[in-house]
Design a protein around this motif. Structure first.
Motif, PDB file in Angstrom:
ATOM      1  N   ARG A 113      10.740 -11.133   6.759  1.00  0.00           N
ATOM      2  CA  ARG A 113      11.025 -10.065   7.716  1.00  0.00           C
ATOM      3  C   ARG A 113       9.744  -9.269   7.906  1.00  0.00           C
ATOM      4  O   ARG A 113       9.095  -8.883   6.934  1.00  0.00           O
ATOM      5  CB  ARG A 113      12.146  -9.174   7.190  1.00  0.00           C
ATOM      6  N   LEU A 114       9.383  -9.008   9.153  1.00  0.00           N
ATOM      7  CA  LEU A 114       8.088  -8.423   9.467  1.00  0.00           C
ATOM      8  C   LEU A 114       8.212  -7.055  10.137  1.00  0.00           C
ATOM      9  O   LEU A 114       9.267  -6.710  10.679  1.00  0.00           O
ATOM     10  CB  LEU A 114       7.298  -9.357  10.395  1.00  0.00           C
ATOM     11  N   THR A 115       7.122  -6.305  10.102  1.00  0.00           N
ATOM     12  CA  THR A 115       7.018  -5.041  10.817  1.00  0.00           C
ATOM     13  C   THR A 115       5.592  -4.905  11.338  1.00  0.00           C
ATOM     14  O   THR A 115       4.658  -5.460  10.750  1.00  0.00           O
ATOM     15  CB  THR A 115       7.367  -3.844   9.907  1.00  0.00           C
ATOM     16  N   SER A 116       5.426  -4.187  12.424  1.00  0.00           N
ATOM     17  CA  SER A 116       4.084  -3.841  12.901  1.00  0.00           C
ATOM     18  C   SER A 116       3.815  -2.344  12.721  1.00  0.00           C
ATOM     19  O   SER A 116       2.816  -1.828  13.224  1.00  0.00           O
ATOM     20  CB  SER A 116       3.910  -4.237  14.369  1.00  0.00           C
ATOM     21  N   ASP A 117       4.702  -1.666  12.021  1.00  0.00           N
ATOM     22  CA  ASP A 117       4.503  -0.272  11.655  1.00  0.00           C
ATOM     23  C   ASP A 117       3.756  -0.292  10.314  1.00  0.00           C
ATOM     24  O   ASP A 117       4.348  -0.164   9.251  1.00  0.00           O
ATOM     25  CB  ASP A 117       5.853   0.435  11.526  1.00  0.00           C
ATOM     26  N   LEU A 118       2.447  -0.472  10.366  1.00  0.00           N
ATOM     27  CA  LEU A 118       1.646  -0.814   9.200  1.00  0.00           C
ATOM     28  C   LEU A 118       1.407   0.382   8.282  1.00  0.00           C
ATOM     29  O   LEU A 118       1.319   1.527   8.731  1.00  0.00           O
ATOM     30  CB  LEU A 118       0.297  -1.383   9.649  1.00  0.00           C
ATOM     31  N   SER A 119       1.281   0.095   6.984  1.00  0.00           N
ATOM     32  CA  SER A 119       0.970   1.134   6.007  1.00  0.00           C
ATOM     33  C   SER A 119       0.263   0.508   4.817  1.00  0.00           C
ATOM     34  O   SER A 119       0.509  -0.643   4.464  1.00  0.00           O
ATOM     35  CB  SER A 119       2.237   1.856   5.546  1.00  0.00           C
ATOM     36  N   LEU A 120      -0.628   1.292   4.189  1.00  0.00           N
ATOM     37  CA  LEU A 120      -1.357   0.847   3.003  1.00  0.00           C
ATOM     38  C   LEU A 120      -1.090   1.828   1.874  1.00  0.00           C
ATOM     39  O   LEU A 120      -1.534   2.976   1.922  1.00  0.00           O
ATOM     40  CB  LEU A 120      -2.868   0.773   3.282  1.00  0.00           C
ATOM     41  N   PRO A 121      -0.338   1.406   0.858  1.00  0.00           N
ATOM     42  CA  PRO A 121       0.039   2.334  -0.215  1.00  0.00           C
ATOM     43  C   PRO A 121      -1.052   2.493  -1.265  1.00  0.00           C
ATOM     44  O   PRO A 121      -1.756   1.544  -1.622  1.00  0.00           O
ATOM     45  CB  PRO A 121       1.274   1.659  -0.822  1.00  0.00           C
ATOM     46  N   GLY A 122      -1.198   3.711  -1.753  1.00  0.00           N
ATOM     47  CA  GLY A 122      -2.072   4.001  -2.876  1.00  0.00           C
ATOM     48  C   GLY A 122      -1.286   4.708  -3.958  1.00  0.00           C
ATOM     49  O   GLY A 122      -0.061   4.840  -3.876  1.00  0.00           O
ATOM     50  N   ARG A 123      -1.965   5.190  -4.959  1.00  0.00           N
ATOM     51  CA  ARG A 123      -1.321   5.885  -6.068  1.00  0.00           C
ATOM     52  C   ARG A 123      -0.756   7.230  -5.619  1.00  0.00           C
ATOM     53  O   ARG A 123       0.365   7.592  -5.941  1.00  0.00           O
ATOM     54  CB  ARG A 123      -2.344   6.078  -7.204  1.00  0.00           C
ATOM     55  N   PHE A 124      -1.534   7.984  -4.830  1.00  0.00           N
ATOM     56  CA  PHE A 124      -1.145   9.342  -4.464  1.00  0.00           C
ATOM     57  C   PHE A 124      -0.676   9.483  -3.025  1.00  0.00           C
ATOM     58  O   PHE A 124      -0.106  10.515  -2.663  1.00  0.00           O
ATOM     59  CB  PHE A 124      -2.322  10.306  -4.685  1.00  0.00           C
ATOM     60  N   MET A 125      -0.934   8.479  -2.200  1.00  0.00           N
ATOM     61  CA  MET A 125      -0.593   8.592  -0.784  1.00  0.00           C
ATOM     62  C   MET A 125      -0.428   7.224  -0.157  1.00  0.00           C
ATOM     63  O   MET A 125      -0.822   6.206  -0.729  1.00  0.00           O
ATOM     64  CB  MET A 125      -1.689   9.379  -0.036  1.00  0.00           C
ATOM     65  N   VAL A 126       0.175   7.231   1.029  1.00  0.00           N
ATOM     66  CA  VAL A 126       0.305   6.027   1.839  1.00  0.00           C
ATOM     67  C   VAL A 126      -0.431   6.294   3.151  1.00  0.00           C
ATOM     68  O   VAL A 126      -0.133   7.272   3.848  1.00  0.00           O
ATOM     69  CB  VAL A 126       1.788   5.687   2.116  1.00  0.00           C
ATOM     70  N   LEU A 127      -1.392   5.428   3.478  1.00  0.00           N
ATOM     71  CA  LEU A 127      -2.171   5.585   4.701  1.00  0.00           C
ATOM     72  C   LEU A 127      -1.494   4.829   5.837  1.00  0.00           C
ATOM     73  O   LEU A 127      -1.107   3.670   5.683  1.00  0.00           O
ATOM     74  CB  LEU A 127      -3.584   5.047   4.496  1.00  0.00           C
ATOM     75  N   ILE A 128      -1.334   5.498   6.991  1.00  0.00           N
ATOM     76  CA  ILE A 128      -0.673   4.879   8.147  1.00  0.00           C
ATOM     77  C   ILE A 128      -1.620   4.920   9.346  1.00  0.00           C
ATOM     78  O   ILE A 128      -1.823   5.988   9.937  1.00  0.00           O
ATOM     79  CB  ILE A 128       0.639   5.606   8.489  1.00  0.00           C
ATOM     80  N   PRO A 129      -2.235   3.799   9.695  1.00  0.00           N
ATOM     81  CA  PRO A 129      -3.125   3.773  10.861  1.00  0.00           C
ATOM     82  C   PRO A 129      -2.366   4.063  12.160  1.00  0.00           C
ATOM     83  O   PRO A 129      -1.175   3.760  12.275  1.00  0.00           O
ATOM     84  CB  PRO A 129      -3.678   2.339  10.863  1.00  0.00           C
ATOM     85  N   PHE A 130      -3.051   4.653  13.110  1.00  0.00           N
ATOM     86  CA  PHE A 130      -2.508   4.976  14.433  1.00  0.00           C
ATOM     87  C   PHE A 130      -1.350   5.969  14.363  1.00  0.00           C
ATOM     88  O   PHE A 130      -0.349   5.821  15.042  1.00  0.00           O
ATOM     89  CB  PHE A 130      -2.102   3.695  15.185  1.00  0.00           C
ATOM     90  N   GLN A 131      -1.515   6.945  13.497  1.00  0.00           N
ATOM     91  CA  GLN A 131      -0.610   8.088  13.462  1.00  0.00           C
ATOM     92  C   GLN A 131      -1.456   9.340  13.326  1.00  0.00           C
ATOM     93  O   GLN A 131      -2.664   9.269  13.119  1.00  0.00           O
ATOM     94  CB  GLN A 131       0.384   7.967  12.306  1.00  0.00           C
TER      95      GLN A 131
END
Length: 303
Positions: A137-155
């Motif tokens: 199952r896929l999404t194009s609402d991309l996110s990159l998780p880290g220890r303290f935060m989640v980075l969301i491009p194009f927001q």
């Protein structure tokens, strides 16, 4: 309280135990053959839009085609799609997204056939692994998780975990992140950021932006389908969620896993990198730290 992590890696299984004063507090055991593809980002090709399902099948290079629903495209899909197209056509220069102009958001009235066409190249992230005859199952609402935060491009929003109750702490975290957050990036600040200083938050934000740029850099190669970003291995992913500066030792019996974890800890907490230890004794690591004995005791008649 003494906190230690014990990681046993062999050909078939990986076992992770969290010890508090020698007592087993958490225990996870996974097959080495398990696919930890959730979180991976791929440059994929649309194979077949399905108007009746308001979804599409997408080739990500797996045995079964991936599935993406219209609602999983994300509100900024037009912006992402335009960016991907331009980056693929430019084989020499990385296009910074902080200079990119947003396209109109997707509306509820539109359908999958209004947005996707056969053969279209899109960036997708695995939201759910393949199950039986079904592909990922896929999404194009991309996110990159880290220890303290989640980075969301194009927001462009900064939000804080609802588990952080103090309004003062929420405002403090936002005041730290907003001035250093590059344009056209959004962030979700995780519960683990509670009380964390500006230096650590800034360091992780910089690391996540670099990960995104490395992901985008693969688009210049133009290979389809291709893996652009790979989520961390199971042991590192667990540490990301449970890591605490109070850890005194992280014992690992596999050199490759040891190097990965040491690199990760060195990134998020450089002053704690030395707590990662390579276990080289002849006694099996789970026996040495009495993990096996405690598991057997917990499965007895009396817990």
């Amino acid at each position: 309280m003494t906190n230690e992590v014990v990681i046993d890696v062999n050909q078939s299984m990986i076992t992770i135990g969290l010890l508090e004063d020698g007592k087993l507090a958490e225990y996870q055991r996974e097959s080495q053959s398990a696919s930890f593809s959730v979180g991976n980002i791929y440059l994929a090709r649309v194979k077949k839009p399905m108007p009746g399902l308001n979804a599409a099948f997408v080739d990500v290079g797996s045995e079964k085609e991936g599935f993406i629903h219209y609602q999983d495209l994300g509100p900024q899909f037009r912006t992402l799609a335009k960016y991907v197209k331009q980056q693929i056509s430019d084989h020499k220069h990385l296009i910074p997204i902080d200079r990119f102009t947003f396209e109109p958001e997707l509306s509820k009235e539109e359908t999958i056939t209004d947005i996707l066409t056969v053969g279209q190249e899109i960036l997708v992230q695995v939201a759910k692994e393949p199950i039986s005859t079904k592909g990922p199952r896929l999404t194009s609402d991309l996110s990159l998780p880290g220890r303290f935060m989640v980075l969301i491009p194009f927001q462009d929003k900064v939000s804080v975990s609802t588990k952080i109750k103090s309004s003062e702490e929420k405002n403090r975290l936002k005041d730290i992140i907003k001035p250093i957050l590059p344009r056209n990036y959004g962030v979700i600040i995780r519960t683990s950021a509670n009380g964390v200083g500006e230096e650590e938050l800034s360091r992780e934000l910089h690391s996540l932006v670099k990960r995104w740029e490395a992901c985008v850099g693969t688009l210049m190669k133009g290979k389809l389908p291709s893996l652009c970003y790979e989520e961390t291995n199971r042991a590192t992913a667990l540490l990301r969620d449970i890591f605490n500066p109070s850890f005194e030792n992280i014992w690992v019996n596999d050199p490759a896993t040891f190097n990965q974890i040491k690199e990760y800890v060195g990134l998020i907490a450089p002053e704690k990198a030395d707590v990662v230890q390579l276990y080289e004794e002849e006694i099996p690591i789970l026996d040495k730290f009495a993990v096996t004995r405690q598991i057997k005791s917990s499965l007895g008649k009396t817990v």
